[in-house]
Design a protein around this motif. Structure first.
Motif, mmCIF file in Angstrom:
data_model
loop_
_atom_site.group_PDB
_atom_site.id
_atom_site.type_symbol
_atom_site.label_atom_id
_atom_site.label_comp_id
_atom_site.label_asym_id
_atom_site.label_seq_id
_atom_site.Cartn_x
_atom_site.Cartn_y
_atom_site.Cartn_z
ATOM 1 N N TYR A 62 13.163 -13.839 -34.862
ATOM 2 C CA TYR A 62 14.559 -13.518 -35.152
ATOM 3 C C TYR A 62 15.505 -14.581 -34.586
ATOM 4 C CZ TYR A 62 13.695 -8.925 -37.161
ATOM 5 O OH TYR A 62 13.309 -7.909 -37.993
ATOM 6 N N PHE A 63 15.144 -15.093 -33.419
ATOM 7 C CA PHE A 63 15.990 -16.122 -32.809
ATOM 8 C C PHE A 63 15.986 -17.404 -33.650
ATOM 9 C CE2 PHE A 63 17.278 -19.278 -29.649
ATOM 10 C CZ PHE A 63 18.352 -18.625 -29.056
ATOM 11 N N ASN A 64 14.829 -17.730 -34.208
ATOM 12 C CA ASN A 64 14.738 -18.919 -35.072
ATOM 13 C C ASN A 64 15.578 -18.744 -36.339
ATOM 14 O OD1 ASN A 64 13.043 -20.454 -33.448
ATOM 15 N ND2 ASN A 64 11.178 -19.544 -34.315
ATOM 16 N N ILE A 65 15.584 -17.506 -36.864
ATOM 17 C CA ILE A 65 16.430 -17.234 -38.034
ATOM 18 C C ILE A 65 17.896 -17.416 -37.674
ATOM 19 C CG2 ILE A 65 17.202 -15.431 -39.632
ATOM 20 C CD1 ILE A 65 14.343 -14.285 -39.487
ATOM 21 N N PHE A 66 18.271 -16.933 -36.493
ATOM 22 C CA PHE A 66 19.652 -17.064 -36.029
ATOM 23 C C PHE A 66 20.039 -18.537 -35.856
ATOM 24 C CE2 PHE A 66 22.549 -17.399 -32.338
ATOM 25 C CZ PHE A 66 23.669 -16.793 -32.897
ATOM 26 N N ILE A 67 19.168 -19.313 -35.224
ATOM 27 C CA ILE A 67 19.434 -20.741 -35.017
ATOM 28 C C ILE A 67 19.480 -21.478 -36.355
ATOM 29 C CG2 ILE A 67 18.513 -22.885 -34.048
ATOM 30 C CD1 ILE A 67 19.780 -21.020 -32.001
ATOM 31 N N GLY A 68 18.609 -21.062 -37.278
ATOM 32 C CA GLY A 68 18.625 -21.679 -38.606
ATOM 33 C C GLY A 68 19.937 -21.456 -39.321
ATOM 34 N N SER A 69 20.520 -20.292 -39.139
ATOM 35 C CA SER A 69 21.827 -20.007 -39.750
ATOM 36 C C SER A 69 22.911 -20.898 -39.156
ATOM 37 C CB SER A 69 22.181 -18.528 -39.535
ATOM 38 O OG SER A 69 21.222 -17.692 -40.136
#
Length: 312
Positions: A62-69
């Motif tokens: 989930y953190f990677n998705i957030f950083i990707g955004s």
């Protein structure tokens, strides 16, 4: 004028590159540091028994998705700049002044007259109070240094641009009243430097836009100018021809056309001595029936018509 334009373009590209790399670097730095921090904190939590490996994996995903955004919005500036540049370019194309065209057609150019013609690019005057008469037949040498206005003179003569002051008359008709498409197609044959070769093969380009009679004459000119070794052009393309071969092809195309006026821009460039001699003889021969305008950047009179010299 070109130097100013180049400097402006160069500075704009530098600024654009700085912004793109700045935002890209920020995104990469945030991504790297966030990965280090989450692994460090998560690792400690797992060792102390406060977090399971499964929960850490979910949190990390989930953190990677957030950083990707976040990276997406940071890199959005690049896409935005690209779109803005495209819009500006399209607006520039839309705002290009349309060439004014009349409805009068002529079969042949018999006389060209410039009457007190002025032309400027911005505040820089290129042509000043130019008056001259060009009559059929004959050779006319247009002489001038680089940047002196030779190309501007040719553009005025062809009706591509309009003078700021004065009149340009073709057969006593103002050039603005002529049907430009018909005028260019039926009256002017223009040999340019660095012509782009169109078509899948060299042979297609050589014959492009020519009728049967012109193609017949073209074959003879190709042989006389020794355009291509053994004149085998069917299997040749643009990348396989030299500067001299390209120039000979352009000259052969121009000479073979039925147009009443020939404009030759630095025709001896890249030519060998034999081709230059043939060129001189052929121009003097053609000039007995047509108008031939030869452009040169130096004071060397290319052809024996010293009374017909136009200095720009």
């Amino acid at each position: 004028m070109l130097d100013i334009g180049f400097d402006k373009l160069f500075k704009s590209n530098i600024e654009y590159a700085k912004k793109i790399y700045t935002f890209s670097s920020i995104g990469s730095i945030i991504n790297s540091f966030s990965q280090i921090i989450i692994i460090f904190i998560g690792g400690i939590a797992i060792v102390n028994g406060n977090l399971t490996v499964g929960k850490f994996t979910v949190i990390s995903s989930y953190f990677n998705i957030f950083i990707g955004s976040i990276k997406y919005f940071l890199e959005l500036s690049k896409s935005y700049q690209d779109v803005i540049a495209s819009i500006v370019r399209l607006e520039e194309i839309e705002n290009i002044p349309k060439i004014k065209s009349g409805n009068i057609t002529i079969k042949s150019i018999e006389r060209i007259e410039f009457k007190n013609v002025d032309f400027s690019y911005g505040d820089q005057k290129i042509i000043s109070n130019l008056s001259l008469i060009i009559k059929k037949p004959g050779v006319y040498n247009v002489i001038g240094e680089n940047g002196s206005g030779k190309s501007t003179f040719l553009n005025l003569l062809a009706g591509i641009i309009e003078p700021d002051k004065g009149d340009i008359l073709i057969n006593s008709i103002n050039i603005s009243e002529l049907d430009k498409a018909s005028f260019w197609e039926n009256n002017i044959a223009f040999q340019q430097q660095n012509t782009i070769v169109l078509g899948n093969s060299l042979e297609e380009f050589i014959k492009l836009g020519l009728d049967k009679d012109e193609i017949s004459r073209l074959q003879q000119y190709k042989e006389n100018l020794n355009c291509i070794k053994n004149c085998k052009t069917e299997s040749r393309n643009e990348k396989s021809i030299s500067g001299g071969e390209r120039q000979k092809i352009n000259l052969a195309r121009v000479f073979s056309k039925n147009n009443s006026t020939l404009i030759l821009d630095e025709p001896t460039t890249f030519l060998d001595l034999k081709a230059k001699k043939y060129l001189e003889n052929e121009i003097n021969k053609i000039a007995k029936k047509k108008i031939v305008i030869v452009v040169s950047h130096n004071d060397t009179i290319l052809f024996n018509e010293k009374e017909n010299v136009i200095r720009i």
